[in-house]
Enzyme design. Structure first.
Site, mmCIF file in Angstrom:
data_model
loop_
_atom_site.group_PDB
_atom_site.id
_atom_site.type_symbol
_atom_site.label_atom_id
_atom_site.label_comp_id
_atom_site.label_asym_id
_atom_site.label_seq_id
_atom_site.Cartn_x
_atom_site.Cartn_y
_atom_site.Cartn_z
ATOM 1 N N LYS A 11 -0.947 -44.458 -27.976
ATOM 2 C CA LYS A 11 -1.804 -44.246 -26.808
ATOM 3 C C LYS A 11 -3.127 -45.002 -26.968
ATOM 4 O O LYS A 11 -3.577 -45.684 -26.043
ATOM 5 C CB LYS A 11 -2.087 -42.746 -26.654
ATOM 6 C CG LYS A 11 -3.193 -42.436 -25.684
ATOM 7 C CD LYS A 11 -3.662 -40.993 -25.760
ATOM 8 C CE LYS A 11 -4.522 -40.640 -26.949
ATOM 9 N NZ LYS A 11 -5.941 -40.447 -26.741
ATOM 10 N N ASN A 12 -3.741 -44.892 -28.164
ATOM 11 C CA ASN A 12 -5.081 -45.469 -28.329
ATOM 12 C C ASN A 12 -5.064 -46.988 -28.475
ATOM 13 O O ASN A 12 -6.121 -47.623 -28.512
ATOM 14 C CB ASN A 12 -5.812 -44.812 -29.500
ATOM 15 C CG ASN A 12 -6.248 -43.392 -29.157
ATOM 16 O OD1 ASN A 12 -6.198 -42.995 -27.985
ATOM 17 N ND2 ASN A 12 -6.667 -42.633 -30.155
ATOM 18 N N CYS A 109 -18.067 -33.908 -24.685
ATOM 19 C CA CYS A 109 -16.709 -33.415 -24.486
ATOM 20 C C CYS A 109 -16.402 -32.365 -25.524
ATOM 21 O O CYS A 109 -17.261 -32.012 -26.337
ATOM 22 C CB CYS A 109 -15.699 -34.557 -24.527
ATOM 23 S SG CYS A 109 -15.278 -35.069 -26.171
ATOM 24 N N ARG A 114 -20.541 -37.672 -28.114
ATOM 25 C CA ARG A 114 -19.847 -38.909 -27.774
ATOM 26 C C ARG A 114 -20.596 -39.827 -26.794
ATOM 27 O O ARG A 114 -20.132 -40.093 -25.683
ATOM 28 C CB ARG A 114 -18.441 -38.587 -27.265
ATOM 29 C CG ARG A 114 -17.704 -37.724 -28.270
ATOM 30 C CD ARG A 114 -16.269 -37.560 -27.935
ATOM 31 N NE ARG A 114 -15.508 -38.778 -28.155
ATOM 32 C CZ ARG A 114 -14.232 -38.905 -27.833
ATOM 33 N NH1 ARG A 114 -13.606 -37.919 -27.256
ATOM 34 N NH2 ARG A 114 -13.612 -40.030 -28.066
ATOM 35 N N ASP A 297 -8.470 -37.910 -36.309
ATOM 36 C CA ASP A 297 -7.408 -37.470 -35.398
ATOM 37 C C ASP A 297 -6.272 -36.737 -36.121
ATOM 38 O O ASP A 297 -5.343 -36.240 -35.476
ATOM 39 C CB ASP A 297 -6.833 -38.673 -34.622
ATOM 40 C CG ASP A 297 -7.820 -39.225 -33.617
ATOM 41 O OD1 ASP A 297 -8.836 -38.556 -33.352
ATOM 42 O OD2 ASP A 297 -7.588 -40.337 -33.092
ATOM 43 N N ARG A 389 -1.583 -35.238 -22.971
ATOM 44 C CA ARG A 389 -2.452 -36.418 -22.850
ATOM 45 C C ARG A 389 -2.050 -37.488 -23.852
ATOM 46 O O ARG A 389 -2.235 -38.684 -23.594
ATOM 47 C CB ARG A 389 -3.907 -36.039 -23.124
ATOM 48 C CG ARG A 389 -4.481 -35.101 -22.114
ATOM 49 C CD ARG A 389 -5.936 -34.949 -22.338
ATOM 50 N NE ARG A 389 -6.566 -36.273 -22.368
ATOM 51 C CZ ARG A 389 -7.855 -36.474 -22.471
ATOM 52 N NH1 ARG A 389 -8.664 -35.460 -22.565
ATOM 53 N NH2 ARG A 389 -8.337 -37.695 -22.484
HETATM 54 C C1 EPZ Z 1 -11.630 -43.352 -30.573
HETATM 55 O O1 EPZ Z 1 -12.632 -42.705 -29.795
HETATM 56 C C2 EPZ Z 1 -10.326 -42.671 -30.244
HETATM 57 N N1 EPZ Z 1 -10.037 -42.821 -28.824
HETATM 58 C C3 EPZ Z 1 -10.394 -41.200 -30.649
HETATM 59 O O2 EPZ Z 1 -9.110 -40.655 -30.435
HETATM 60 C C4 EPZ Z 1 -10.740 -41.113 -32.141
HETATM 61 O O3 EPZ Z 1 -10.912 -39.771 -32.493
HETATM 62 C C5 EPZ Z 1 -12.028 -41.875 -32.432
HETATM 63 O O4 EPZ Z 1 -11.906 -43.256 -31.950
HETATM 64 C C6 EPZ Z 1 -12.385 -41.940 -33.903
HETATM 65 O O5 EPZ Z 1 -11.328 -42.488 -34.622
HETATM 66 C C7 EPZ Z 1 -9.497 -43.946 -28.393
HETATM 67 O O6 EPZ Z 1 -9.233 -44.883 -29.122
HETATM 68 C C8 EPZ Z 1 -9.187 -44.032 -26.942
HETATM 69 P P1 EPZ Z 1 -15.891 -43.780 -31.682
HETATM 70 P P2 EPZ Z 1 -14.056 -43.383 -29.608
HETATM 71 O O7 EPZ Z 1 -16.684 -44.553 -30.678
HETATM 72 O O8 EPZ Z 1 -13.923 -44.844 -29.643
HETATM 73 C C9 EPZ Z 1 -20.364 -42.258 -32.286
HETATM 74 C C10 EPZ Z 1 -7.600 -38.878 -29.897
HETATM 75 O O9 EPZ Z 1 -7.414 -37.676 -30.238
HETATM 76 N N2 EPZ Z 1 -20.736 -43.218 -31.224
HETATM 77 O O10 EPZ Z 1 -15.253 -44.522 -32.776
HETATM 78 O O11 EPZ Z 1 -14.687 -42.760 -28.428
HETATM 79 C C11 EPZ Z 1 -19.508 -41.116 -31.767
HETATM 80 O O12 EPZ Z 1 -20.284 -40.098 -31.192
HETATM 81 C C12 EPZ Z 1 -9.003 -39.381 -29.831
HETATM 82 O O13 EPZ Z 1 -6.696 -39.655 -29.579
HETATM 83 C C13 EPZ Z 1 -22.064 -43.419 -30.920
HETATM 84 O O14 EPZ Z 1 -22.969 -42.814 -31.509
HETATM 85 O O15 EPZ Z 1 -14.798 -42.908 -30.919
HETATM 86 C C14 EPZ Z 1 -18.778 -40.691 -33.017
HETATM 87 O O16 EPZ Z 1 -19.583 -39.848 -33.775
HETATM 88 C C15 EPZ Z 1 -10.075 -38.475 -29.490
HETATM 89 N N3 EPZ Z 1 -22.380 -44.309 -29.922
HETATM 90 C C16 EPZ Z 1 -18.579 -42.001 -33.773
HETATM 91 O O17 EPZ Z 1 -19.528 -42.912 -33.215
HETATM 92 C C17 EPZ Z 1 -21.427 -45.009 -29.238
HETATM 93 O O18 EPZ Z 1 -21.774 -45.811 -28.354
HETATM 94 C C18 EPZ Z 1 -17.200 -42.619 -33.650
HETATM 95 O O19 EPZ Z 1 -16.802 -42.636 -32.273
HETATM 96 C C19 EPZ Z 1 -20.077 -44.803 -29.563
HETATM 97 C C20 EPZ Z 1 -19.761 -43.902 -30.565
#
Ligand code: EPZ
Length: 422
Positions: A11-12, A109, A114, A297, A389
């Site tokens: 999915k991701n 969320c 996030r 995850d 989802r």
């Molecule tokens: C991706 O989310 C995945 N989603 C998530 O999968 C996964 O948990 C996550 O990466 C971490 O591996 C998809 O790929 C669609 P991040 P993403 O940006 O990209 C902070 C699932 O269950 N951050 O890597 O949204 C954030 O708050 C899910 O399938 C900022 O501070 O995660 C977090 O603490 C849920 N500023 C950390 O970085 C930003 O602009 C990592 O988040 C972006 C992120």
């Protein structure tokens, strides 16, 4: 459990690859797209902009064709973004292709705050003018210009979003401190098939030589490593032998090593992993980290496993600040877990008792399914739309390997699904 479960496409990886179709006026054909609700949400999102999206399942082998020849608008509305925060992946491609984008800010969320500040910073560095008002981010640029961009924090969709934007920028972009997840590599592979010049995906530094135009391509999405990992843990928790087929074992290294250290008997081949379950397990601590570390995850599912291991374990969640929602439900089933900030302290070897439980997000739901497999009776999991989802017909796949599981419908109305998690 005895038998074989087949893993679907990731999915991701499919979500950013679908967004990448916005970068070209030619058709992009994606194979091995999982039949899950987030993909359907992305179809609605792209269609709302004027894209033609054909989701083909069954005989069509999960093939999706997306054609963004004419795009009527470049807006991602709050209605869609609030149900799936990965919708923000359209921001970069839209600015690059349409010169402007208006995308709702996702807000917090179920698993944490996030923010998307790093997506916005990246686009600003590429020369986009950014405005934030009324809950939307608006970005505009006649043509993006290559730049050196350092992410303060590793972000998966942030890396993907900026990589897509930079593919059509003028000149060279160098991204530093990038996410190294296999899904980032899969997206880069698709973009390169579309005519992009991207080097280094899978490492901390990605170099992109911008091109004027991208063309259509055909691409097969990688197997879902989190779905595979969830089945591997199911195999470890239950007696028997489970073969997890159609996966990429190299993407599961952190999990498989941890399980082997805990005493799980694991064998692996080119595209399969087999697990002999039911042996006594040793409790082991885990720290979630960015890839190639132990994935956030898989944290909820690992916690379900640790409730059955010998001894105490500490599970530290380092990526999201609020990803322990499953704990309360596991405790209701008899687990002994205490939360202390970002750490969960699990006292193992607790028999689980069947109960009515509530799923709170995608991976939390998976952990409840795992706990239910070893609980002493019939567990009813509510709000299973969360699991749909990201898992394709999980109940059919597990039933095929001997689990007693069936879908009995939802007790809560569907609109409660506005909580986000991907
Ligand atoms: C991706 O989310 C995945 N989603 C998530 O999968 C996964 O948990 C996550 O990466 C971490 O591996 C998809 O790929 C669609 P991040 P993403 O940006 O990209 C902070 C699932 O269950 N951050 O890597 O949204 C954030 O708050 C899910 O399938 C900022 O501070 O995660 C977090 O603490 C849920 N500023 C950390 O970085 C930003 O602009 C990592 O988040 C972006 C992120």
């Amino acid at each position: 459990m005895y038998g074989t479960v087949r893993v679907s496409g990731a999915k991701n990886a499919a979500l950013p690859c679908m967004a990448a179709a916005l970068l070209t006026d030619e058709p992009v054909i994606l194979e091995n797209v999982p039949q899950v609700r987030d993909i359907e949400t992305t179809r609605r999102l792209l269609s709302s902009m004027g894209a033609e999206v054909e989701l083909g399942y069954g005989r069509a082998h999960h093939r999706t064709t997306i054609c963004c020849r004419r795009l009527a608008n470049s807006e991602a509305s709050y209605e869609l973004v609030k149900t799936m925060r990965a919708s923000t992946l359209v921001l970069g491609p839209l600015v690059a292709r349409m010169k402007s984008a208006r995308v709702s800010l996702p807000g917090g969320c179920a698993i944490g705050a996030r923010p998307i500040n790093l997506h916005i910073m990246g686009l600003e560095r590429l020369g986009a003018a950014i405005r934030q008002e009324h809950g939307y981010v608006e970005a505009g640029a006649e043509r993006l210009r290559g730049a050196e961009i350092v992410f303060d924090k590793i972000t998966v969709t942030g890396t993907e979003d900026i990589m897509m934007a930079a593919a059509l920028a003028e000149g060279e972009t160098v991204l530093e401190n990038c996410a190294r997840e296999p899904e980032v590599v899969d997206l880069a592979n698709l973009l390169n098939k579309m005519g992009a010049h991207i080097d280094g995906a899978g490492s901390h530094q990605i170099r992109i030589q911008g091109v004027e135009k991208l063309h259509g391509a055909r691409h097969r999405i990688i197997p879902d490593r989190i779905e595979a990992g969830t089945f591997v843990i199911a195999g470890a928790m239950c007696a028997g032998k489970l073969i997890v087929q159609n996966c990429e074992p190299n993407h599961l290294t952190a999990l498989l090593l941890k399980l082997q250290q805990a005493g799980v008997r694991v064998e692996q081949g080119l595209d399969w992993v087999s697990i002999a379950g039911g042996a006594p397990l040793q409790a082991l601590d885990v720290d979630t980290e960015e890839y190639p570390g132990f994935p956030t995850d898989m944290q909820a599912q690992y916690m379900a496993l640790m409730t059955q291991a010998e001894g105490p374990s500490v599970i530290a969640e380092n990526i999201f600040e609020n990803r322990f929602m499953h704990t309360q439900e596991l405790v209701r089933m008899g687990a002994d877990i205490r939360i202390d900030g970002r750490r969960a302290l699990v006292r193992g070897n607790t028999p689980l008792s069947a109960a009515a439980v509530l799923a709170s997000d995608l991976r939390a739901s998976a952990s409840l399914v795992l706990a239910a497999l070893v609980a002493d009776g019939e567990t009813i999991i509510d709000r299973v739309y969360h699991i749909d989802r990201g898992y394709e017909r999980i109940e059919e796949k597990l039933r095929g390997a001997g689990a007693e599981i069936k879908r009995i419908g939802e007790l809560f109305p569907h609109k409660a699904s506005a909580t986000q998690s991907a």
